[in-house]
Design an enzyme around this catalytic site. Structure first.
Site, PDB file in Angstrom:
ATOM      1  N   HIS A  46      -6.476   3.011 -34.526  1.00 62.08           N
ATOM      2  CA  HIS A  46      -7.874   3.394 -34.311  1.00 62.08           C
ATOM      3  C   HIS A  46      -7.983   4.094 -32.960  1.00 62.08           C
ATOM      4  O   HIS A  46      -7.300   3.735 -32.002  1.00 62.08           O
ATOM      5  CB  HIS A  46      -8.796   2.176 -34.357  1.00 62.08           C
ATOM      6  CG  HIS A  46     -10.218   2.553 -34.077  1.00 62.08           C
ATOM      7  ND1 HIS A  46     -10.854   3.557 -34.781  1.00 62.08           N
ATOM      8  CD2 HIS A  46     -11.112   2.111 -33.156  1.00 62.08           C
ATOM      9  CE1 HIS A  46     -12.084   3.696 -34.306  1.00 62.08           C
ATOM     10  NE2 HIS A  46     -12.259   2.841 -33.323  1.00 62.08           N
ATOM     11  N   CYS A 102     -15.859   0.032 -36.840  1.00 60.83           N
ATOM     12  CA  CYS A 102     -14.985   1.179 -37.113  1.00 60.83           C
ATOM     13  C   CYS A 102     -13.891   0.893 -38.141  1.00 60.83           C
ATOM     14  O   CYS A 102     -13.032   1.747 -38.377  1.00 60.83           O
ATOM     15  CB  CYS A 102     -14.355   1.677 -35.817  1.00 60.83           C
ATOM     16  SG  CYS A 102     -15.575   2.270 -34.637  1.00 60.83           S
ATOM     17  N   GLU A 136     -20.778   2.738 -40.493  1.00 61.97           N
ATOM     18  CA  GLU A 136     -21.864   2.065 -39.782  1.00 61.97           C
ATOM     19  C   GLU A 136     -23.062   2.998 -39.646  1.00 61.97           C
ATOM     20  O   GLU A 136     -23.951   2.772 -38.832  1.00 61.97           O
ATOM     21  CB  GLU A 136     -21.412   1.512 -38.436  1.00 61.97           C
ATOM     22  CG  GLU A 136     -20.790   2.501 -37.498  1.00 61.97           C
ATOM     23  CD  GLU A 136     -20.296   1.803 -36.230  1.00 61.97           C
ATOM     24  OE1 GLU A 136     -21.111   1.635 -35.322  1.00 61.97           O
ATOM     25  OE2 GLU A 136     -19.106   1.433 -36.166  1.00 61.97           O
TER      26      GLU A 136
END
Lengths: 347, 130
Positions: free
Chosen positions: A234, A112, A80
């Site tokens: 994550h 993400c 990103e």
């Protein structure tokens, strides 16, 4: 079977301690580090960005296992923080590893999880027989507005994976995803920093999708948490992945190798690819790895991976820096120099 | 720098692609079209340098042009590559770390940015090879 042919990681050498950021903004450092479980985060050098991380990670992968770059027919970079709004990072990587011009390339963006989306695309291209190898990268110079909660964790780094079906070091047995339109974190066109829904990014965002994809994977494979040697989730902070692991029934020992957030921070698209790289750095043949990414907006990609004997015979892991080695090589910055590094001071 | 010039030099900047004379074995970076020793008898072919080398000499710059002011103080070094040719480059390390003879290796970095809306020039710099 389709899997990981080789991999490489990159983490810049600069760090800032979370207590230093808290000092500048008059926040309670103990409360913040306690709440996030993050002690310090990686900071890019002035001349580093997502493209340079991606190139370094890809070159490290090719150094560990020389593959004929002419057989690499696709490069996808998930991030990103692509340096250009229009002009792909992936072509710079393709050129720098010598894979151009007979290849396709594109940049991915899904908060993400853009790196794991790139891995899924690479799997499809290889599995369909369209190409021998595809490179998938997740990397970010994560952005967080000065003083915002994100600034305490927004870090820098990335990892690259060469995907193929020619004697992989780890077979990807299955992948599945869980996706919905959930506005928990966003950055509008032309804005420097993302905004987020605060606590809303927790239950309806991270946990709903992470648990959704993880449970779906175990249903598809008929597995349970104890079937896996390692699990990588994550890690926007250190608390979320530990809580998700606990809710699913994974132990602290299973997530230990891939939990980097305490000393790395949140590398956004680089987070799960780096966590998986850290696991592969120590993995043994037969190890089974459970991976679930999360990208705000929102979605999760899950992977069921089995490490093969090729990790001992087809790849020389020592020819690339391990995640542990890169985390140990560090120089601390104060907030003023950190602000210069991150371009937060405009002249 | 014009867009065309940067684009033309991408192989050199990204991958240290120089040339080599297959007759005398000399390697040239930046690339030469003709071998200065063998002249018309030489045979020039592309040659990608390994990126490994050592510091031949260096300067620490405390006064920099606008485009490099964020980097100062920085080290500019003449590096002798394994192939025998020499390249002038930024060396990314603390000024007190650098010394003549220090082993170095190439890394991929941003060389320059043409403001906030122009081209980003990528290329090769060097770091200590520990």
């Amino acid at each position: 079977m389709v899997g990981i042919i080789t991999y490489g990681a990159y983490i810049p050498r600069f760090r800032i301690k979370i207590e230093e950021i808290a000092r500048v903004w008059g926040a309670n450092a103990a409360e913040i580090t306690g709440g996030l479980g993050v002690l310090e985060k990686a900071v890019p050098d002035y001349d580093e960005n997502t493209a340079t991380f991606s190139v370094e990670a890809a070159r490290s992968a090719l150094c560990r296992r020389p593959v004929d770059v002419a057989d690499i027919k696709a490069v996808y970079v998930g991030s990103e923080s692509h340096p250009y709004a229009v002009k792909p990072t992936a072509v710079t990587v393709g050129e720098a590893i010598g894979a151009t011009p007979v290849m396709t390339a594109a940049d991915y963006e899904f908060a993400c999880k853009a790196g794991t989306a790139a891995i899924q695309t690479a799997m499809g291209l290889v599995s369909s027989g369209m190409m021998k190898y595809a490179v998938a990268i997740g990397a970010d110079t994560a952005q967080g507005a000065p003083g915002d909660a994100l600034e305490y964790t927004a870090a820098a780094g990335g990892a690259a994976y060469v995907i193929g079906n020619d004697d992989p070091i780890a077979v990807i047995n299955e992948t599945c995803s869980f996706t919905s339109d959930t506005p928990d974190f966003w950055r509008r066109e032309g804005e420097d920093y993302p905004r987020h829904g605060g606590r809303f990014s927790g239950d309806p965002g991270y946990f709903k999708h992470t648990l959704g994809a993880a449970k779906l994977m175990m249903e598809l494979r008929g597995t349970k948490p104890s079937d896996y040697t390692h699990a990588v989730f994550h890690q926007p902070n250190a608390k979320f992945p530990q809580k998700a692991a606990q809710m699913l029934g994974f132990t602290k020992e299973q997530i230990k190798a891939g939990l980097l957030a305490p000393t790395l921070g949140n590398t956004y698209s680089g987070a799960v690819p780096l966590g998986l790289a850290a696991v592969l750095d120590v993995a043994k043949p037969g190890d089974r790895i459970f991976v679930t990414s999360y990208g705000s907006g929102a979605g999760s990609d899950a992977f069921d991976i089995t490490v093969t004997d090729a990790i001992l015979t087809k790849i020389d892991r020592s020819r690339g820096a391990t995640v542990e080695q890169m985390l140990a090589t560090k120089k601390y910055l104060d907030y003023a120099v950190y602000a210069r590094h991150k371009g937060k001071i405009r002249m | 720098m014009t867009v065309a010039r940067f684009w033309r030099e991408i192989p050199q900047r990204y991958n240290l692609v120089g040339t080599k004379c297959e007759v005398c074995g000399d390697v040239f970076f930046p690339p030469r079209a003709i071998c200065p020793h063998c002249r018309r008898d030489g045979k020039i072919v592309p040659c990608q340098c390994s990126g490994k080398g050592k510091v031949l000499t260096y300067s620490v710059l405390s006064a920099a042009s606008d485009q490099f002011s964020a980097l100062k103080p920085y080290v500019l070094a003449i590096i002798e590559l394994e192939e025998g040719t020499r390249v002038t480059s930024h060396l990314i390390c603390e000024p007190e770390e650098v010394h003549i003879g220090m082993p170095v290796k190439s890394v991929f970095r941003v060389l320059d940015r043409e403001g906030s809306d122009g081209i980003i020039h990528y290329g090769t710099k060097f770091v200590p090879d520990l």
